[in-house]
Design a protein around this motif. Sequence first.
Motif, PDB file in Angstrom:
ATOM      1  N   ASP A  99      -4.592  -2.703   0.988  1.00  0.00           N
ATOM      2  CA  ASP A  99      -5.940  -2.231   0.652  1.00  0.00           C
ATOM      3  C   ASP A  99      -6.165  -0.768   1.029  1.00  0.00           C
ATOM      4  OD1 ASP A  99      -6.756  -4.663  -0.457  1.00  0.00           O
ATOM      5  OD2 ASP A  99      -7.240  -5.477   1.509  1.00  0.00           O
ATOM      6  N   THR A 100      -5.083  -0.034   1.280  1.00  0.00           N
ATOM      7  CA  THR A 100      -5.194   1.395   1.557  1.00  0.00           C
ATOM      8  C   THR A 100      -5.245   2.111   0.215  1.00  0.00           C
ATOM      9  OG1 THR A 100      -3.915   1.102   3.579  1.00  0.00           O
ATOM     10  CG2 THR A 100      -4.134   3.350   2.739  1.00  0.00           C
ATOM     11  N   SER A 101      -6.308   2.881  -0.002  1.00  0.00           N
ATOM     12  CA  SER A 101      -6.513   3.505  -1.311  1.00  0.00           C
ATOM     13  C   SER A 101      -5.924   4.904  -1.422  1.00  0.00           C
ATOM     14  CB  SER A 101      -8.004   3.542  -1.633  1.00  0.00           C
ATOM     15  OG  SER A 101      -8.715   4.222  -0.618  1.00  0.00           O
ATOM     16  N   TYR A 102      -5.557   5.520  -0.291  1.00  0.00           N
ATOM     17  CA  TYR A 102      -4.993   6.871  -0.322  1.00  0.00           C
ATOM     18  C   TYR A 102      -4.165   7.078   0.932  1.00  0.00           C
ATOM     19  CZ  TYR A 102      -4.688  11.956  -0.569  1.00  0.00           C
ATOM     20  OH  TYR A 102      -4.219  13.245  -0.628  1.00  0.00           O
TER      21      TYR A 102
ATOM     22  N   ALA B 228       0.860  -8.409  16.239  1.00  0.00           N
ATOM     23  CA  ALA B 228      -0.437  -8.013  15.692  1.00  0.00           C
ATOM     24  C   ALA B 228      -0.284  -7.687  14.208  1.00  0.00           C
ATOM     25  CB  ALA B 228      -0.965  -6.787  16.431  1.00  0.00           C
ATOM     26  N   VAL B 229      -1.262  -8.123  13.416  1.00  0.00           N
ATOM     27  CA  VAL B 229      -1.326  -7.768  12.004  1.00  0.00           C
ATOM     28  C   VAL B 229      -2.535  -6.863  11.838  1.00  0.00           C
ATOM     29  CG1 VAL B 229      -1.581  -8.600   9.639  1.00  0.00           C
ATOM     30  CG2 VAL B 229      -0.246  -9.934  11.292  1.00  0.00           C
ATOM     31  N   LEU B 230      -2.279  -5.645  11.387  1.00  0.00           N
ATOM     32  CA  LEU B 230      -3.348  -4.659  11.224  1.00  0.00           C
ATOM     33  C   LEU B 230      -3.480  -4.342   9.746  1.00  0.00           C
ATOM     34  CD1 LEU B 230      -1.512  -3.887  13.919  1.00  0.00           C
ATOM     35  CD2 LEU B 230      -3.379  -2.317  14.192  1.00  0.00           C
ATOM     36  N   SER B 231      -4.625  -4.641   9.185  1.00  0.00           N
ATOM     37  CA  SER B 231      -4.895  -4.338   7.782  1.00  0.00           C
ATOM     38  C   SER B 231      -5.703  -3.056   7.725  1.00  0.00           C
ATOM     39  CB  SER B 231      -5.687  -5.478   7.133  1.00  0.00           C
ATOM     40  OG  SER B 231      -4.942  -6.676   7.180  1.00  0.00           O
ATOM     41  N   VAL B 232      -5.197  -2.082   6.981  1.00  0.00           N
ATOM     42  CA  VAL B 232      -5.873  -0.791   6.864  1.00  0.00           C
ATOM     43  C   VAL B 232      -6.540  -0.721   5.498  1.00  0.00           C
ATOM     44  CG1 VAL B 232      -5.609   1.710   6.895  1.00  0.00           C
ATOM     45  CG2 VAL B 232      -4.180   0.291   8.381  1.00  0.00           C
ATOM     46  N   ARG B 233      -7.844  -0.539   5.522  1.00  0.00           N
ATOM     47  CA  ARG B 233      -8.618  -0.431   4.280  1.00  0.00           C
ATOM     48  C   ARG B 233      -9.213   0.964   4.194  1.00  0.00           C
ATOM     49  NH1 ARG B 233     -11.639  -6.158   4.945  1.00  0.00           N
ATOM     50  NH2 ARG B 233      -9.843  -7.426   4.388  1.00  0.00           N
ATOM     51  N   GLY B 234      -9.022   1.605   3.049  1.00  0.00           N
ATOM     52  CA  GLY B 234      -9.598   2.922   2.847  1.00  0.00           C
ATOM     53  C   GLY B 234      -8.539   3.997   2.748  1.00  0.00           C
ATOM     54  N   GLU B 235      -8.910   5.216   3.134  1.00  0.00           N
ATOM     55  CA  GLU B 235      -8.059   6.394   2.969  1.00  0.00           C
ATOM     56  C   GLU B 235      -7.514   6.890   4.305  1.00  0.00           C
ATOM     57  OE1 GLU B 235     -10.248   9.429   0.911  1.00  0.00           O
ATOM     58  OE2 GLU B 235     -10.925   8.041  -0.631  1.00  0.00           O
ATOM     59  N   ILE B 236      -6.241   7.279   4.282  1.00  0.00           N
ATOM     60  CA  ILE B 236      -5.627   7.902   5.449  1.00  0.00           C
ATOM     61  C   ILE B 236      -5.211   9.306   5.033  1.00  0.00           C
ATOM     62  CG2 ILE B 236      -3.792   7.816   7.161  1.00  0.00           C
ATOM     63  CD1 ILE B 236      -3.593   4.806   6.645  1.00  0.00           C
ATOM     64  N   ASP B 237      -5.816  10.301   5.680  1.00  0.00           N
ATOM     65  CA  ASP B 237      -5.463  11.693   5.398  1.00  0.00           C
ATOM     66  C   ASP B 237      -5.552  12.496   6.686  1.00  0.00           C
ATOM     67  OD1 ASP B 237      -8.160  12.373   5.823  1.00  0.00           O
ATOM     68  OD2 ASP B 237      -8.597  12.581   3.696  1.00  0.00           O
TER      69      ASP B 237
END
Length: 97
Positions: free
Chosen positions: A55-58, A18-27
């Motif tokens: 594409d993870t911004s944080y 599986a290829v999982l693309s995470v976009r946005g912020e992880i906190d």
Amino acid sequence: MPCVPLAEVIVDNRPEGAVLSVRGEIDLSNTAAMRTEIIAAVPRDSPGAVIDLTDTSYLDSSGIRLLFDVAEQLQARRQRLALVATEAAVVRRVLLL
């Protein structure tokens, strides 16, 4: 006003994993939900997963802990985890540290 998630996971299931693309912020506010979503997205018969953080911004320390937790859970299932963050990725430096 609707609640907009900080991050989204886009899943592309391939024979090699599986290829999982995470976009946005992880906190801290979304790591539990992200952990559940990521683990659920990896089929048990898959050799493993790639998490693309380009594409993870944080990504804070709880996000780093999330990545270790996911790796441990997949390892317990005899699956591999690989991370991708291109040169342009904002979080690349955090991952390299």
